[in-house]
Design a protein around this motif. Sequence first.
Motif, PDB file in Angstrom:
ATOM      1  N   GLU A 134       3.666  -1.392   6.647  1.00  0.00           N
ATOM      2  CA  GLU A 134       2.429  -0.998   7.316  1.00  0.00           C
ATOM      3  C   GLU A 134       1.538  -2.223   7.490  1.00  0.00           C
ATOM      4  OE1 GLU A 134      -1.292   2.167   6.703  1.00  0.00           O
ATOM      5  OE2 GLU A 134       0.462   2.217   5.367  1.00  0.00           O
ATOM      6  N   GLN A 147     -11.560  -5.309   0.037  1.00  0.00           N
ATOM      7  CA  GLN A 147     -11.504  -4.681  -1.289  1.00  0.00           C
ATOM      8  C   GLN A 147     -11.200  -3.187  -1.163  1.00  0.00           C
ATOM      9  OE1 GLN A 147     -14.857  -5.384  -3.842  1.00  0.00           O
ATOM     10  NE2 GLN A 147     -13.773  -4.573  -5.632  1.00  0.00           N
ATOM     11  N   ARG A 148     -11.800  -2.544  -0.173  1.00  0.00           N
ATOM     12  CA  ARG A 148     -11.539  -1.117   0.034  1.00  0.00           C
ATOM     13  C   ARG A 148     -10.063  -0.878   0.361  1.00  0.00           C
ATOM     14  NH1 ARG A 148     -15.228  -0.019   3.909  1.00  0.00           N
ATOM     15  NH2 ARG A 148     -13.762   0.030   5.641  1.00  0.00           N
ATOM     16  N   GLU A 149      -9.485  -1.738   1.206  1.00  0.00           N
ATOM     17  CA  GLU A 149      -8.074  -1.580   1.558  1.00  0.00           C
ATOM     18  C   GLU A 149      -7.171  -1.887   0.362  1.00  0.00           C
ATOM     19  OE1 GLU A 149      -7.132  -0.212   4.175  1.00  0.00           O
ATOM     20  OE2 GLU A 149      -8.763  -0.458   5.617  1.00  0.00           O
ATOM     21  N   GLU A 151      -7.887  -1.435  -2.739  1.00  0.00           N
ATOM     22  CA  GLU A 151      -8.003  -0.292  -3.637  1.00  0.00           C
ATOM     23  C   GLU A 151      -7.207   0.897  -3.108  1.00  0.00           C
ATOM     24  OE1 GLU A 151      -8.885   1.485  -7.058  1.00  0.00           O
ATOM     25  OE2 GLU A 151      -9.558  -0.555  -6.581  1.00  0.00           O
ATOM     26  N   HIS A 152      -7.279   1.087  -1.786  1.00  0.00           N
ATOM     27  CA  HIS A 152      -6.589   2.218  -1.150  1.00  0.00           C
ATOM     28  C   HIS A 152      -5.071   2.125  -1.328  1.00  0.00           C
ATOM     29  CE1 HIS A 152      -5.706   5.384   1.742  1.00  0.00           C
ATOM     30  NE2 HIS A 152      -4.928   4.544   2.408  1.00  0.00           N
ATOM     31  N   PHE A 153      -4.537   0.898  -1.229  1.00  0.00           N
ATOM     32  CA  PHE A 153      -3.083   0.716  -1.288  1.00  0.00           C
ATOM     33  C   PHE A 153      -2.592   0.269  -2.659  1.00  0.00           C
ATOM     34  CE2 PHE A 153      -3.891   0.120   3.322  1.00  0.00           C
ATOM     35  CZ  PHE A 153      -3.056   1.117   3.805  1.00  0.00           C
ATOM     36  N   LYS A 154      -3.441   0.385  -3.657  1.00  0.00           N
ATOM     37  CA  LYS A 154      -3.075  -0.028  -5.005  1.00  0.00           C
ATOM     38  C   LYS A 154      -1.810   0.701  -5.447  1.00  0.00           C
ATOM     39  CE  LYS A 154      -5.462  -0.998  -9.356  1.00  0.00           C
ATOM     40  NZ  LYS A 154      -6.731  -0.806 -10.100  1.00  0.00           N
ATOM     41  N   LYS A 156       1.210  -0.243  -4.351  1.00  0.00           N
ATOM     42  CA  LYS A 156       2.250  -0.732  -3.451  1.00  0.00           C
ATOM     43  C   LYS A 156       2.286  -2.259  -3.512  1.00  0.00           C
ATOM     44  CE  LYS A 156       2.214   3.011  -0.042  1.00  0.00           C
ATOM     45  NZ  LYS A 156       2.259   3.315   1.411  1.00  0.00           N
ATOM     46  N   TYR A 184      -6.127  -8.295  -7.382  1.00  0.00           N
ATOM     47  CA  TYR A 184      -5.284  -7.125  -7.126  1.00  0.00           C
ATOM     48  C   TYR A 184      -3.797  -7.476  -7.142  1.00  0.00           C
ATOM     49  CZ  TYR A 184      -9.244  -4.081  -6.091  1.00  0.00           C
ATOM     50  OH  TYR A 184     -10.379  -3.310  -6.198  1.00  0.00           O
TER      51      TYR A 184
END
Length: 368
Positions: A134, A147-149, A151-154, A156, A184
């Motif tokens: 993706e 940072q939001r992204e 956190e969202h995909f944490k 993977k 991350y």
Amino acid sequence: MNFPYESELKALKRSGRYRERSIRNAGLIDAASNDYLGLAEHKELHMKACETLSHYSDHAPKASMLVNGYHPIHAAFEEALCKANGFEAGIVMGSGFNANIGLIEALVRKGDVLLMDEEYHASGIAGARMCEGEVVFFPHNDTKVLQRELEHFKGKRIVVAIEGIYSMGGDLVSREIIELAMAYESVLILDEAHSSGVIGEKLMGILDYYGIEPTPLMIKMGTLGKAYGSFGAYVLSSEHISHYLINRAKNVIYATAPSLYDTALAHHALEYIQTHTEALREAIRSRQKIVYDTLGIECAGLIVPIEIGDNREVMRLQEILKNEMGVHVGAIRQPTVKKAILRLIARVEISEALLRNVCERLMQIWVK
């Protein structure tokens, strides 16, 4: 149908975006190329590269690296780059464009996520279209969205792709972006095409500039056709990632190994940078000061972007500088940039007096 793309070409001409090649005019002063340190004009580096080649029976790689194209000249340069930049392993590659494509296509597998700055180079965007994972483009240098992204995909495998100095805007990636990727535990691709050789205490690029030690998850891609005055590219990483790329990156597996002459030339350029670091840094600083004093533009490196906004006007201004001053600056139009810019490169080979004159003339003809 003898002219299958006639309508597309006409549309480009109507919009002022039609491009043509022209043979370089040696009579013009170069303020357009990415030869930041002027090393492409240093004949002694050319002679040293030829001398290096003369010690071997062959002068061309002849095959891909995994057949029998991997040469002692390649290995010596990789070792020198690793030592200079603090990485475990290196691979020389054919160009920055194919290095980006090869890297991204190989690293981003099915189920992975690529988070790429929206102003990343076109080669990286091409690689992103080829990868199985993706792809998410985040707003330029926007730490909050990144940072939001993250956190969202944490959970993977995440690959973050950024540039040290962005090629058109000339601005630095923020330190916070790099630190977020580290926090991350993301694989971090640093495209250092325009920062290596230009910034940092040792002129080694963005990690050197920020004083950040490379980690096993960092990948540095640098080009040899800019500050190094040669042609080609390199990728520095951990041994683990290097072994993976040797087995997965198609540009390593299937392409003929890089030119021996260009690799030797770049090696001598690296040595030149290492032995003339302080003088080069001072030359860079003095040109940055001239640009700031005359144009009010603060440069991270030596790229001076001047927004014009009109495709035809940017070409007209370029011609004025050619005709009046014998100076060639870049005229960059869409789709390379969102709005047309003059791209002045404050190369260290341009005298301070001439650079000041060019900037002052730009102030006279540039309508802000």
